[in-house]
Write a protein that holds these residues in place. Structure first.
Motif, PDB file in Angstrom:
ATOM      1  N   ILE A  26       0.841  -1.210   0.000  1.00  7.73           N
ATOM      2  CA  ILE A  26       0.000   0.000   0.000  1.00  7.73           C
ATOM      3  C   ILE A  26       0.872   1.255   0.000  1.00  7.73           C
ATOM      4  O   ILE A  26       0.647   2.180  -0.785  1.00  7.73           O
ATOM      5  CB  ILE A  26      -0.951   0.002   1.219  1.00  7.73           C
ATOM      6  N   SER A  29       2.525   1.708  -3.338  1.00  8.60           N
ATOM      7  CA  SER A  29       1.543   2.096  -4.356  1.00  8.60           C
ATOM      8  C   SER A  29       1.112   3.546  -4.211  1.00  8.60           C
ATOM      9  O   SER A  29       0.829   4.223  -5.210  1.00  8.60           O
ATOM     10  CB  SER A  29       0.302   1.192  -4.255  1.00  8.60           C
ATOM     11  N   MET A  66      -7.350   0.880  -4.167  1.00  7.64           N
ATOM     12  CA  MET A  66      -6.726  -0.104  -3.286  1.00  7.64           C
ATOM     13  C   MET A  66      -7.771  -0.856  -2.465  1.00  7.64           C
ATOM     14  O   MET A  66      -7.674  -2.072  -2.284  1.00  7.64           O
ATOM     15  CB  MET A  66      -5.732   0.591  -2.344  1.00  7.64           C
ATOM     16  N   LEU A 300      -3.837  -6.906  -4.866  1.00  4.48           N
ATOM     17  CA  LEU A 300      -3.238  -5.573  -4.739  1.00  4.48           C
ATOM     18  C   LEU A 300      -1.861  -5.537  -5.394  1.00  4.48           C
ATOM     19  O   LEU A 300      -1.528  -4.594  -6.124  1.00  4.48           O
ATOM     20  CB  LEU A 300      -3.128  -5.182  -3.263  1.00  4.48           C
ATOM     21  N   THR A 304      -0.758  -3.368  -8.644  1.00  5.50           N
ATOM     22  CA  THR A 304       0.377  -2.429  -8.532  1.00  5.50           C
ATOM     23  C   THR A 304       1.418  -2.708  -9.606  1.00  5.50           C
ATOM     24  O   THR A 304       1.926  -1.778 -10.251  1.00  5.50           O
ATOM     25  CB  THR A 304       1.024  -2.548  -7.136  1.00  5.50           C
TER      26      THR A 304
END
Length: 336
Positions: A26, A29, A66, A300, A304
């Motif tokens: 996260i 990203s 996300m 995820l 990405t």
């Protein structure tokens, strides 16, 4: 007792590692993309002290995407875990056995031929996807059912694969008849391109996941018994067909709501449960929480990589997952 404690410690450690990997992905990203956010400005922006542009990119563009990928990955992984249990087939996956394709056909027909209201579209799409997936699942279930024997797990999987191919062909036919301005949407859906990119889509699928994740975790022991054999299930007084059908409906709801906003993504539901089983064993109480987190992180990570880390950029997450998942599926097929 000592062995059980070691298992619990290992389980917690694996959970912690996956959570840390998700947080790391996260953070990476958030800082990359067409508009690069400085990591020095990340915390001030999160606290509401950033520029208007930084806050818009963070809260209106990146966070919703996300959230969609993580929630959808979790739903697909859990759906796959349930299907592998109730079919007693380790190669089962909502994308492979046709459930995702059924959802896709319904969404495509809705998008092509129904009037679109921007206020209700994000909430209607998951419901339409669920109806399409439900019809597909019921057809497969009925065709795989034999009187006095119940559902034949292998037959269910084979019928699902065949129906998935037929529905994919139907989507291509619909594309050939569609208005050119709408073909782009179907192409993106087929490729597994995350398209539900605002908070409305997050809110549309969130209730389904919040309700069904605890329900399936509660049914973990039921899944353990179903996977053993029909005779064992009947021997302990379980109504196996009733339980199997309820769990199948839960699996259908999870996968259809997920693919309604991410497109046709396969293999997450296959890979995440298998990786989780390899890490913590085959007891549903142990591996399902791991599989849920693993599914969220895998999707995820795939999104990405496809959006930011590959040279060409803007590669759908579904293609990235398939590049990894297809060889893994062949490996499992040869192994089993």
């Amino acid at each position: 007792m000592i062995i059980e404690k070691k298992r619990e410690m290992k389980h917690r450690l694996v959970l912690l590692i996956i959570i840390l990997l998700t947080v790391l992905t996260i953070v990476i990203s958030l800082g990359i993309g067409d508009y690069a956010l400085s990591y020095n400005n990340l915390i001030p922006t999160l606290l509401g002290q950033g520029s208007f542009k930084d806050e818009f990119v963070l809260f209106d563009l990146r966070f919703p995407r996300m959230a969609i990928t993580i929630l959808s990955g979790m739903a697909l992984a859990l759906s796959g875990a349930v299907l592998q249990n109730i079919t007693r087939n380790d190669l089962a996956d909502p994308g492979i056995i046709g459930i995702n394709s059924g959802a896709g056909v319904a969404v495509t027909v809705f998008f092509m031929y129904m009037p679109i209201d921007s206020k209700t579209f994000s909430y209607l799409v998951p419901i339409i996807a669920f109806i399409g997936a439900l019809i597909t699942a019921v057809i497969i279930y009925l065709l795989a059912y034999k009187k006095n024997e119940g559902v034949q797990p292998l037959r269910l999987v084979l019928l699902g694969v065949g129906l998935s191919m037929a529905l994919s062909g139907l989507m291509i036919v619909i594309m050939s008849l569609a208005d050119r301005s709408k073909v782009d949407f179907i192409s993106k859906w087929l490729a597994g391109n995350v398209w539900g990119l605002d908070w409305a889509f997050v809110l549309a699928i969130f209730p389904c996941i919040v309700i069904l994740v605890p329900y399936i975790l509660y049914k973990s022991n039921t899944l353990n018994i179903i996977k053993l054999s029909r005779d064992v299930s009947i021997g302990v007084g379980m109504s196996i067909e009733k339980e199997r059908f309820k769990l199948l409906m839960a699996s259908v709801a999870l996968s259809s709501f997920a693919v309604s906003v991410t497109g046709n993504i396969s293999f997450i539901g296959l890979m995440a449960p298998h990786i989780a089983k390899a890490l913590v064993g085959h007891r549903n109480q142990m591996f399902i929480p791991i599989a849920i987190l693993m599914g969220g992180w895998l999707l995820l990570l795939a999104d990405t990589i496809g959006q930011h880390l590959l040279q060409s950029g803007n590669i759908p997450a579904g293609i990235v997952v398939s590049v990894i998942g297809a060889p893994y599926f062949i490996y499992l097929l040869l192994k089993k």
